[in-house]
Motif scaffolding. Structure first.
Motif, PDB file in Angstrom:
ATOM      1  N   UNK A 232       0.788  -1.236   0.000  1.00 48.08           N
ATOM      2  CA  UNK A 232       0.000   0.000   0.000  1.00 48.08           C
ATOM      3  C   UNK A 232       0.817   1.282   0.000  1.00 48.08           C
ATOM      4  N   UNK A 233       2.055   1.216  -0.507  1.00 50.44           N
ATOM      5  CA  UNK A 233       2.951   2.386  -0.443  1.00 50.44           C
ATOM      6  C   UNK A 233       2.436   3.544  -1.303  1.00 50.44           C
ATOM      7  N   UNK A 234       1.706   3.248  -2.362  1.00 51.25           N
ATOM      8  CA  UNK A 234       1.153   4.316  -3.206  1.00 51.25           C
ATOM      9  C   UNK A 234       0.026   5.063  -2.496  1.00 51.25           C
ATOM     10  N   UNK A 235      -0.609   4.398  -1.558  1.00 45.39           N
ATOM     11  CA  UNK A 235      -1.801   4.964  -0.916  1.00 45.39           C
ATOM     12  C   UNK A 235      -1.555   5.472   0.493  1.00 45.39           C
ATOM     13  N   UNK A 236      -0.585   4.936   1.207  1.00 45.89           N
ATOM     14  CA  UNK A 236      -0.467   5.216   2.639  1.00 45.89           C
ATOM     15  C   UNK A 236       0.410   6.447   2.941  1.00 45.89           C
ATOM     16  N   UNK A 237       0.625   6.666   4.242  1.00 50.61           N
ATOM     17  CA  UNK A 237       1.360   7.838   4.710  1.00 50.61           C
ATOM     18  C   UNK A 237       2.774   7.482   5.174  1.00 50.61           C
ATOM     19  N   UNK A 255       5.588  15.192   1.541  1.00 43.34           N
ATOM     20  CA  UNK A 255       4.940  15.993   0.507  1.00 43.34           C
ATOM     21  C   UNK A 255       4.098  15.155  -0.428  1.00 43.34           C
ATOM     22  N   UNK A 256       4.432  13.871  -0.562  1.00 46.60           N
ATOM     23  CA  UNK A 256       3.676  12.969  -1.433  1.00 46.60           C
ATOM     24  C   UNK A 256       2.204  12.927  -1.036  1.00 46.60           C
ATOM     25  N   UNK A 257       1.940  12.955   0.274  1.00 48.85           N
ATOM     26  CA  UNK A 257       0.542  12.866   0.731  1.00 48.85           C
ATOM     27  C   UNK A 257       0.048  14.118   1.449  1.00 48.85           C
ATOM     28  N   UNK A 301      -1.394  10.222  -3.357  1.00 49.83           N
ATOM     29  CA  UNK A 301      -1.944   9.429  -2.253  1.00 49.83           C
ATOM     30  C   UNK A 301      -3.462   9.505  -2.253  1.00 49.83           C
ATOM     31  N   UNK A 302      -3.989  10.694  -2.479  1.00 49.05           N
ATOM     32  CA  UNK A 302      -5.440  10.860  -2.543  1.00 49.05           C
ATOM     33  C   UNK A 302      -6.025  10.174  -3.782  1.00 49.05           C
ATOM     34  N   UNK A 303      -5.339  10.278  -4.909  1.00 52.41           N
ATOM     35  CA  UNK A 303      -5.832   9.652  -6.137  1.00 52.41           C
ATOM     36  C   UNK A 303      -6.015   8.145  -5.940  1.00 52.41           C
TER      37      UNK A 303
END
Length: 430
Positions: A232-237, A255-257, A301-303
């Motif tokens: 879940x690295x694309x989605x998590x914090x 900054x990614x999320x 992350x939101x996408x």
């Protein structure tokens, strides 16, 4: 006769008497006339004098006003001339006291504009004239406080640094995200003239290790049926790594999320490239320019977490692919990118896009297809896209770069050029 005489005498006497009264009356009249004449003369004289005095007063008043106005005009002119001379003297003093060689050196060291540095130097000169103690520490402190992007003054994004007019160059800067987290990352100012913030890099450390240690953008726990959706690295914090080593390992900052962006940019940079050479050695550079990120929460992350989740065995092949966005090339071209793809995969993708969430024939989800979109009806996604979930039925598809290096002789036409395999995908926000 006597009687007549007497009468005449009497008459004459009367006449004389009458004459005598008239004479007295005349004398009185003459005396009165003299008095009237004297009075009239006196009054006329006083009137003339009064009129003359009035004119004199007017002339005097006008003269005084003119004199005062003249003095005022002269005073203003004197003040203006004195002020101009003082300004010229101060400018000459500034020119003499400002070390322009030092200014040039500080420009290169601090990325401050010449105007800011000159103002800072003037402040130091003023402090010296006022016998205020200054030191190298004070100078460094002033520079840090004036430098947007320093640890003392973090910027909200790399783009903010350009907006304040600093003399900037690519490199490391300190930023503060929307949640207050301060982090250091790489900023690019050369590509488009404004600021792009490096938020992540996807690095494949071992193409033969399928979802093993280091495959953070897919799964470090193997192709496990009990862990089918990956890490879940694309989605998590979660965060990992540093910008300095972004070409040698995976990287993801807050900054990614926790930043808002309108567009993204992708660089393809050879593995193990030093930070100072990220820009010059990137052989592919492209970006979106339609502000698509605003429709999906402003960051990747939101996408992925709110709009296009990454799950295994959850989506329909070909029908549940995510959005694709057209790109603008800065380095490279559609033709050059396609030349790096095997002939079979060339028939399954269109260059000039970034695709998000593509589903392969085994219903495994892939996060991103850099530089291409999947053609309708095509399902061999694992050769063109990165960031897989875990798929117990096809472990060879599992990994940050999945099956980009396919070495089966039967499918060699799906293999990508080694240049793409041995390079890192860097993701920037603006």
């Amino acid at each position: 006769m006597d009687s007549l005489y007497n009468n005449e005498h009497i008459y004459m006497g009367d006449s004389e008497v009458t004459f005598g009264r008239d004479a007295a009356q005349a004398e009185k009249s003459r005396s009165y006339s003299k008095q009237i004449s004297k009075t009239t003369f006196t009054q006329n004289g006083e009137g003339a004098i009064s009129k003359m005095n009035g004119k004199l007063r007017i002339i005097f008043s006008v003269t005084v006003v003119f004199f005062i106005v003249t003095l005022a005009v002269f005073g203003v002119q004197f003040y203006w001339i004195s002020r101009q001379l003082n300004i010229q003297n101060m400018e000459r003093a500034d020119q003499q006291s400002i070390n322009f060689e030092l200014i040039e050196e500080l420009k290169n060291m601090t990325r401050l504009s010449e105007k800011n540095l000159i103002n800072m130097m003037r402040e130091l000169n003023d402090a010296s004239r006022n016998e205020t103690r200054t030191s190298t520490d004070n100078l460094i402190g002033m520079i840090n406080n004036m430098t947007v992007g320093s640890i003392e003054h973090p910027a909200s994004s790399c783009n903010e640094i350009t907006e304040v007019g600093q003399n900037v160059g690519n490199g490391l800067y300190y930023l503060r995200d929307m949640e207050g987290n301060v982090f250091q990352t790489y900023c690019d100012f050369n590509t488009t003239g404004d600021g792009w913030t490096l938020v992540a890099s996807v690095h494949e450390n071992n193409m033969k290790g399928r979802c093993t240690a280091g495959d953070r953008w897919s799964s470090e726990q193997g192709s496990n049926a009990n862990h089918p959706d990956g890490d879940g690295f694309w989605e998590n914090r979660a965060t990992y790594g540093s910008a300095t080593s972004a070409a040698s390992d995976d990287y993801k900052n807050s900054g990614y999320f926790a930043m808002k962006a309108t567009d993204i940019m992708i660089w393809q940079v050879p593995n193990d490239t030093p930070l100072v050479n990220f820009d010059s050695r990137a052989f592919l550079k492209y970006r979106t320019s339609n502000g698509f990120m605003t429709r999906f929460g402003g960051n990747l992350a939101s996408l992925f977490s709110l709009h296009y989740n990454l799950k295994s065995k959850k989506y329909r092949v070909d029908l549940d692919n995510g959005p694709y966005v057209p790109i603008t090339w800065e380095v490279g071209s559609n033709e050059f990118l396609m030349s790096l793809y095997g002939t079979s995969i060339q028939g399954e993708v269109d260059a000039g896009y970034i695709q998000f969430r593509a589903i392969n024939n085994q219903q495994d989800a892939f996060a991103m297809c850099p530089g291409v979109k999947i053609k309708p009806g095509k399902v061999n996604v694992e050769h063109a896209c990165i960031g897989s979930t875990s798929n117990a039925l096809a472990p060879i598809h599992c990994g940050d770069y999945a099956w980009r290096d396919i070495d089966d002789p039967r499918y060699i036409s799906y293999q990508l050029n080694q240049r793409l395999i041995d390079s890192v995908v860097m993701i920037f926000y603006r």
